[in-house]
Enzyme design. Structure first.
Site: not given
Ligand code: BES
Ligand code: ZN
Ligand code: ZN
Length: 511
Positions: A281, A355
């Site tokens: 990120k 996920r």
């Protein structure tokens, strides 16, 4: 904080501060509010002056602190806004504003005049619950690392007017219940606010163990070796990059209350720090990614409240915990991982890790416990924050009854939730060329919806609801001034009040 219900006017009068709500006054309205009738003549004189000069108007957010001339502490008037727009959320915020106004001013005890917060459509019970929420959450601060603090209100008395004093039983139950819920939110915020060096996956497992010991819940912690044996390739892949903070899966079991009903599984994303991993990120705001464990920590809170309140259904809580950092042992884009239920995932982006850990936790809980319903909470996508902002969670579900039950709980608790679609279009988008599914679509289209469609692969047809809490899990300085007054800096513990309410009402919503 401690909240009490008291029928004696003397208790209210003796508090360091008495809080009363005022509705917004119309242009021509001159009648002095009757909820202030109990004040002594000198205080009423002061109030009349302020009232006549229209300095006190009851506008939403207006806070007036008056020192009673006889030295008996303060009177705090909180504007409630127009009568026509009154609801329990107005009360929740008003209560938080009151305790905030008193912060650092030496007021230890505060009494709320309950009738002043009770008017259609807000019943006295709803007002009492909202005041308990507002005072506990509004005075919350994360103090662990601070050497100084200003004194906060420590005790709240809900003072009954004569009209409310007649039947106290329901009110007392509401206050007793809500005290447990609000205390649990505070407890949850304290864990969710811990930084990633402290709140490792193992530390979250320890929190679960000590909670289990305290409340008599069965707690099982799966470490890397056990996760390996179980073929939890998703959690192991995501957690593989961290040599200092290895992954854990934690399961808590609450056996169900007296009117034993169905089994509900509650699963949380517990990424203790999300750097993105190899798909790293940008630096800006990366500090907020210590909050990427908020779903899992909310599950801890939900289990605590469920056990203390003895909710009817059996509840299984699962925390999928890992630290997502780049290193020579990290999983990579292009890797294929095999998860607990045998399905394979092509990794396209290591930053879509939530996920991946949830795939094992969902697969495990449905196979092992055959729950009637599964609810997951996850700070899953940036798209959720863009789409619904940082106060409202997204709900995606395969089951209308479950979804409507959660929306009903949202309406009662004031934790905002909005339902979003789950369609074949999004299901197709997460299919992979080399594996069963892929963890990213590579295009910034419907990211919150494709994430939900991905998760559905792991619940095997069990009625399921996914709450993407990416925006609502914490507050930042950027939007603090517009946030409700009971959401302070840092973790909000979003989902604890909502899901606990759902579990409490579970038999009713399931028939
Ligand atoms: N933890 C983030 C989602 C997030 C973003 C939570 C902002 C709170 C605030 C999640 O793991 C993530 O990075 N998701 C990616 C997925 C993408 C790579 C498919 C995202 O949403 O950008
Ligand atoms: Zn991520
Ligand atoms: Zn994440």
């Amino acid at each position: 904080m401690k909240a009490l219900l008291d029928r004696r006017e003397a208790t209210a009068a003796a508090a360091d501060a008495v809080v009363s709500g005022l509705f917004e006054r119309g242009e021509k309205e001159t009648t002095f509010p009757k909820t202030l009738a109990k004040e002594d003549a000198a205080t009423k004189g002061l109030l009349h002056a302020a009232w006549d000069r229209r300095e006190v108007r009851g506008k939403k957010g207006e806070v007036t602190v008056i020192h009673r001339p006889d030295g008996r502490g303060r009177l705090v008037l909180i504007g409630l806004g127009p009568r026509g727009r009154f609801d329990h959320e107005v009360v929740r915020r008003a209560a938080a504003q009151a305790v905030k106004a008193l912060k650092g001013k030496g007021a230890r005890t505060v009494a709320f005049r309950l009738p002043a917060f009770t008017q259609e459509p807000v019943t006295s019970e709803a007002a009492a619950r909202a005041i308990v929420d507002g005072t506990y959450l509004g005075s919350y601060e994360f103090l662990k690392y601070r050497s100084t603090t200003e004194g906060s209100v420590e005790e709240t008395t809900l003072a009954l007017g004569e009209e409310l004093g007649r039947d106290e039983t329901l009110l007392r139950k509401a206050v007793d219940e809500q005290r447990v819920v609000a205390e649990t939110v505070v407890w949850t915020r304290d864990i969710a606010n811990l930084p990633a060096d402290t709140a490792s996956p193992e530390r979250l497992a320890e929190e679960a163990r000590s909670l289990g010991k305290e409340l008599g819940l069965k707690v099982t912690v799966f470490d890397e070796a056990k996760l390996e044996q179980m073929h939890c390739g998703g959690i192991l892949a995501v957690g593989g990059g961290s040599s200092s903070h290895p992954p854990r899966m934690v399961v808590l079991e609450y056996p169900g209350g007296a009117r034993r009903g169905k089994t509900i599984a509650v699963v949380g994303k517990g990424i203790t720090f999300d750097s993105g991993g190899i798909s790293i990120k940008p630096a800006l705001s990366m500090q907020h990614m210590k909050f990427d464990k908020s779903g899992a920590v909310a599950v801890l809170g939900i289990m605590r409240a469920a056990a203390l309140l003895k909710v009817p259904p059996r509840v299984i809580g699962v925390l999928a915990c890992a630290e997502n950092v780049p290193s020579g042992t990290s999983y990579r884009p292009g890797d294929v991982v095999r998860t607990f239920n045998g399905k394979t995932i092509e990794i396209l982006n290591t930053d879509a890790e939530g996920r991946v850990v949830l795939s094992d936790a969902l697969g495990y809980v449905v196979a092992q416990y055959r729950p009637d319903e599964v609810i997951d909470l996850a700070t899953l996508t940036g798209a959720q924050v863009v789409g619904l902002g940082d106060d409202t969670a997204a709900l995606m579900s395969t089951d209308d009854r479950l979804a409507n039950g959660l929306l009903a709980a949202s309406a009662v608790t004031g934790e905002p939730v909005w339902r979003m679609p789950l369609t074949d279009y999004h299901r197709e988008m997460v299919k992979s060329d080399v594996a069963d599914v892929r963890n990213s679509t590579e295009i910034p289209v419907g990211g919150m919806l494709t994430a939900a469609a991905f998760l559905e692969n792991f619940v095997g047809g069990t009625p399921w609801a996914h709450l993407d809490i990416a925006g609502a899990a914490y507050t930042t300085a950027l939007t603090r001034k517009w946030q409700p007054s009971y959401q302070n800096a840092g973790a909000t513990a979003f989902g604890v009040r909502l899901v606990t309410r759902y579990l409490m009402d579970s038999p009713r919503t399931s028939t």
